[in-house]
Motif scaffolding. Structure first.
Motif, PDB file in Angstrom:
ATOM      1  N   VAL A   1       0.674  -1.430   0.041  1.00  0.00           N
ATOM      2  CA  VAL A   1      -0.042   0.166   0.058  1.00  0.00           C
ATOM      3  C   VAL A   1       0.897   1.334   0.001  1.00  0.00           C
ATOM      4  N   ARG A   2       0.497   2.419  -0.654  1.00  0.00           N
ATOM      5  CA  ARG A   2       1.009   3.500  -0.626  1.00  0.00           C
ATOM      6  C   ARG A   2       0.572   4.491   0.702  1.00  0.00           C
ATOM      7  N   GLU A   3       1.529   5.338   1.127  1.00  0.00           N
ATOM      8  CA  GLU A   3       1.401   6.394   1.990  1.00  0.00           C
ATOM      9  C   GLU A   3      -0.064   6.878   1.763  1.00  0.00           C
ATOM     10  N   GLY A   4      -0.876   6.686   2.710  1.00  0.00           N
ATOM     11  CA  GLY A   4      -2.296   7.502   2.576  1.00  0.00           C
ATOM     12  C   GLY A   4      -3.382   6.642   1.916  1.00  0.00           C
ATOM     13  N   GLY A   5      -2.936   5.386   1.563  1.00  0.00           N
ATOM     14  CA  GLY A   5      -3.528   4.484   0.709  1.00  0.00           C
ATOM     15  C   GLY A   5      -4.753   3.841   1.716  1.00  0.00           C
ATOM     16  N   ASP A   6      -5.223   2.689   1.170  1.00  0.00           N
ATOM     17  CA  ASP A   6      -6.399   2.279   1.942  1.00  0.00           C
ATOM     18  C   ASP A   6      -6.231   0.417   2.030  1.00  0.00           C
ATOM     19  N   MET A   7      -6.237   0.046   3.223  1.00  0.00           N
ATOM     20  CA  MET A   7      -5.996  -1.442   3.497  1.00  0.00           C
ATOM     21  C   MET A   7      -7.145  -2.126   3.622  1.00  0.00           C
ATOM     22  N   VAL A   8      -7.724  -3.265   3.029  1.00  0.00           N
ATOM     23  CA  VAL A   8      -8.839  -3.858   3.219  1.00  0.00           C
ATOM     24  C   VAL A   8      -8.553  -5.376   3.491  1.00  0.00           C
ATOM     25  N   PHE A   9      -8.972  -5.831   4.524  1.00  0.00           N
ATOM     26  CA  PHE A   9      -9.007  -7.273   4.895  1.00  0.00           C
ATOM     27  C   PHE A   9     -10.371  -7.688   4.710  1.00  0.00           C
ATOM     28  N   LEU A  10     -10.292  -8.932   3.684  1.00  0.00           N
ATOM     29  CA  LEU A  10     -11.447  -9.750   3.508  1.00  0.00           C
ATOM     30  C   LEU A  10     -11.533 -10.998   4.655  1.00  0.00           C
ATOM     31  N   LEU A  11     -12.530 -11.121   5.435  1.00  0.00           N
ATOM     32  CA  LEU A  11     -12.249 -12.193   6.676  1.00  0.00           C
ATOM     33  C   LEU A  11     -13.818 -12.816   6.537  1.00  0.00           C
ATOM     34  N   TYR A  12     -14.086 -13.819   5.701  1.00  0.00           N
ATOM     35  CA  TYR A  12     -15.270 -14.617   5.652  1.00  0.00           C
ATOM     36  C   TYR A  12     -14.908 -15.752   6.429  1.00  0.00           C
ATOM     37  N   THR A  13     -15.630 -15.691   7.742  1.00  0.00           N
ATOM     38  CA  THR A  13     -15.654 -16.957   8.479  1.00  0.00           C
ATOM     39  C   THR A  13     -16.601 -16.600   9.583  1.00  0.00           C
ATOM     40  N   PRO A  14     -17.402 -17.453  10.185  1.00  0.00           N
ATOM     41  CA  PRO A  14     -18.429 -17.362  11.322  1.00  0.00           C
ATOM     42  C   PRO A  14     -17.827 -17.498  12.869  1.00  0.00           C
ATOM     43  N   GLU A  15     -16.541 -17.600  12.663  1.00  0.00           N
ATOM     44  CA  GLU A  15     -15.673 -17.985  13.956  1.00  0.00           C
ATOM     45  C   GLU A  15     -15.312 -16.659  14.530  1.00  0.00           C
ATOM     46  N   GLY A  16     -15.459 -15.619  14.079  1.00  0.00           N
ATOM     47  CA  GLY A  16     -14.718 -14.303  14.472  1.00  0.00           C
ATOM     48  C   GLY A  16     -13.189 -14.213  13.988  1.00  0.00           C
ATOM     49  N   CYS A  17     -12.901 -13.097  13.956  1.00  0.00           N
ATOM     50  CA  CYS A  17     -11.654 -12.794  13.103  1.00  0.00           C
ATOM     51  C   CYS A  17     -10.470 -12.792  14.125  1.00  0.00           C
ATOM     52  N   ARG A  18     -10.498 -13.636  15.021  1.00  0.00           N
ATOM     53  CA  ARG A  18      -9.363 -13.727  16.188  1.00  0.00           C
ATOM     54  C   ARG A  18      -9.740 -14.878  16.737  1.00  0.00           C
ATOM     55  N   VAL A  19      -9.050 -16.086  16.711  1.00  0.00           N
ATOM     56  CA  VAL A  19      -9.104 -17.203  17.226  1.00  0.00           C
ATOM     57  C   VAL A  19      -8.945 -17.129  18.913  1.00  0.00           C
ATOM     58  N   HIS A  20      -9.851 -17.801  19.653  1.00  0.00           N
ATOM     59  CA  HIS A  20      -9.537 -17.699  21.067  1.00  0.00           C
ATOM     60  C   HIS A  20      -8.014 -18.040  21.544  1.00  0.00           C
ATOM     61  N   HIS A  21      -7.338 -17.338  22.141  1.00  0.00           N
ATOM     62  CA  HIS A  21      -5.907 -17.898  22.770  1.00  0.00           C
ATOM     63  C   HIS A  21      -6.208 -17.576  24.141  1.00  0.00           C
ATOM     64  N   TYR A  22      -5.690 -18.736  24.880  1.00  0.00           N
ATOM     65  CA  TYR A  22      -5.385 -18.566  26.454  1.00  0.00           C
ATOM     66  C   TYR A  22      -4.494 -17.618  26.889  1.00  0.00           C
ATOM     67  N   ASN A  23      -3.361 -17.280  25.745  1.00  0.00           N
ATOM     68  CA  ASN A  23      -2.323 -16.063  25.979  1.00  0.00           C
ATOM     69  C   ASN A  23      -2.779 -14.772  25.470  1.00  0.00           C
ATOM     70  N   GLY A  24      -4.075 -14.760  25.302  1.00  0.00           N
ATOM     71  CA  GLY A  24      -4.628 -13.758  24.568  1.00  0.00           C
ATOM     72  C   GLY A  24      -5.264 -12.662  25.513  1.00  0.00           C
ATOM     73  N   ARG A  25      -6.116 -11.838  24.904  1.00  0.00           N
ATOM     74  CA  ARG A  25      -6.973 -10.775  25.611  1.00  0.00           C
ATOM     75  C   ARG A  25      -8.315 -11.254  26.441  1.00  0.00           C
ATOM     76  N   PHE A  26      -8.330 -11.080  27.612  1.00  0.00           N
ATOM     77  CA  PHE A  26      -9.369 -11.576  28.440  1.00  0.00           C
ATOM     78  C   PHE A  26     -10.387 -10.470  28.877  1.00  0.00           C
ATOM     79  N   GLY A  27      -9.790  -9.157  28.758  1.00  0.00           N
ATOM     80  CA  GLY A  27     -10.664  -7.909  29.237  1.00  0.00           C
ATOM     81  C   GLY A  27     -10.053  -6.847  28.510  1.00  0.00           C
ATOM     82  N   THR A  28     -10.761  -5.553  28.841  1.00  0.00           N
ATOM     83  CA  THR A  28     -10.017  -4.468  28.135  1.00  0.00           C
ATOM     84  C   THR A  28      -8.546  -4.342  28.459  1.00  0.00           C
ATOM     85  N   ASP A  29      -8.108  -4.537  29.413  1.00  0.00           N
ATOM     86  CA  ASP A  29      -6.481  -4.114  29.610  1.00  0.00           C
ATOM     87  C   ASP A  29      -5.857  -5.149  30.209  1.00  0.00           C
TER      88      ASP A  29
END
Length: 409
Positions: free
Chosen positions: A300-328
């Motif tokens: 992508v160029r400076e100031g351009g647009d980046m588009v992700f296509l995420l076709y899944t019913p699972e959500g776009c981040r699989v659950h990790h036990y070493n991942g996020r469990f709350g806001t902070d």
């Protein structure tokens, strides 16, 4: 309007999605070299198993063994083990192993466990009726094997360690932490304890897509795999249909290095520099679709647009036990570092997914824009870019690697 079909919905129908673009836009569909490579026949799979790198054929390794485990990758990888398993099992049974002497362990690492229909999608509908299939638990039932020379505690799945023949069966694709997946990664983090995973994941020296030779995280993982006695690795290479189109088997490190040579060519993609819009299909790992980020960022160029296509019913981040469990806060080893993080050179990050979870925004960058359809994304792109735009479309972006990065050691 111009239209392009992209593969989508891995494990949920494997049906394509159609993208349309204004006629005046300049669209570059950039495919990886192995995009259209033919699916291997069963005879070709058998031949690879009998001609491994750095070790004896699987038929000889299986002789006189008491118990065999087959470690297979989880639903964050599109590998269809069912395309390779008939040949593997024919060899194992031919060497005298019975159904009760062969078990399957899903290499979930620090991801959540899966259910019967997931096992069926990966292994074949009937296989769990005949063989024991288990999830890995990174918190319990682990055997302590000591430490690697890098200080990582090696705690490995207890069931795996009861087996005198240990086989991994998965796909080898570009990975920003280990250079390329497959090989020892199936053991650490695949069937390792959370303390092992946490220590290994903190190693950043030499990491990056395509980086292997001086990648300390991978070298640490390989040392652990040898300590655990991983006997035989089966590394598949996937085409755009996620069919197994290449196969390299053998000793955990030697076969991986041979596989790296193959992967550098197979997944290599010529990128379009300074594109106004880059569109990256998260397929075939839409539940971790941010893995498309590196190739999009480089395009992508400076100031351009980046588009992700995420076709899944699972959500776009699989659950990790070493991942996020709350806001902070999050699980062991969690940090606030994200994959798509500011400051970024593009103007916008737009994510297209039919099923939106706003918690996923965190992983695709604060301020990313989320829409449910391609047409909604296109409206926003047309508002900004008008009648002319250069677009780079990467149809299997989550497993594509720029030709430049593919050539790095």
């Amino acid at each position: 309007m111009q239209s392009f079909k992209v593969p989508a919905w891995e494990f949920y129908g494997w049906k394509p999605e159609t993208l349309t673009f204004p006629d005046n836009w300049n669209i570059h569909e950039q495919r990886m070299k192995g995009h259209s490579k033919k699916k291997l026949s069963m005879d070709e799979v058998k031949d690879a198993l009998q001609h491994p790198v750095g070790t004896e054929p699987l038929s000889e390794l299986a002789q006189d063994k008491e118990k065999c485990c087959i470690i297979f990758d989880d639903m964050t990888r599109p590998t269809r083990q069912s395309q390779m398993l008939p040949a593997v099992l024919e060899i194992l049974h031919g060497a005298g192993l019975t159904h009760n002497q062969i078990i399957f362990i899903m290499a979930t690492g620090a991801h959540h466990g899966r259910l019967l229909f997931d096992f069926q999608k990966k292994l074949g509908k009937d296989l769990p009726e005949k063989y024991h299939v288990y999830n890995h638990n990174s918190y319990e039932n682990l055997k302590d094997l000591g430490e690697t020379s890098y200080g990582t505690p090696v705690h490995i799945n207890q069931e795996v360690m009861t087996c005198d023949l240990k086989i991994s069966l998965g796909a080898m694709m570009p990975h920003f932490g280990y250079g390329f997946g497959g090989g020892s990664k199936m053991l650490l983090p695949g069937v390792a304890g959370i303390d092992s995973i946490t220590h290994n994941h903190k190693i950043m020296e030499g990491t990056g897509p395509g980086q292997v030779a001086e990648n300390i995280r991978r070298l640490d993982s390989e040392e652990a795999a040898r300590m655990a006695g991983l006997d035989f690795v089966i590394n598949g290479f996937l085409n755009s249909d996620s069919d197994v189109a290449g196969l390299i088997c053998g000793e955990v490190v030697e076969a991986h290095r041979k596989g790296v040579e193959y992967a550098r060519k197979h997944y290599a993609t010529e990128i379009i520099k300074d594109a106004d819009i880059v569109v990256g299909n998260g397929y075939p790992m839409a539940n971790e679709g941010y893995k498309a980020y590196h190739i999009l960022r480089d395009s992508v160029r400076e100031g351009g647009d980046m588009v992700f296509l995420l076709y899944t019913p699972e959500g776009c981040r699989v659950h990790h036990y070493n991942g996020r469990f709350g806001t902070d806060f999050g699980g062991r080893g969690w940090t606030k570092t994200t994959y798509v993080k500011k400051p970024w050179k593009m103007d916008r990050v737009i994510c297209v997914t039919p099923e939106i979870a706003i918690a996923d925004e965190y992983y695709y960058g604060g301020g990313s824009q989320w829409v449910k359809t391609w047409n909604k994304a296109l409206e926003r792109l047309e508002e900004k870019h008008g009648g002319e735009a250069t677009v780079a479309l990467y149809p299997t972006a989550a497993m594509q690697i720029s030709a430049e990065n593919a050539g790095k050691s």
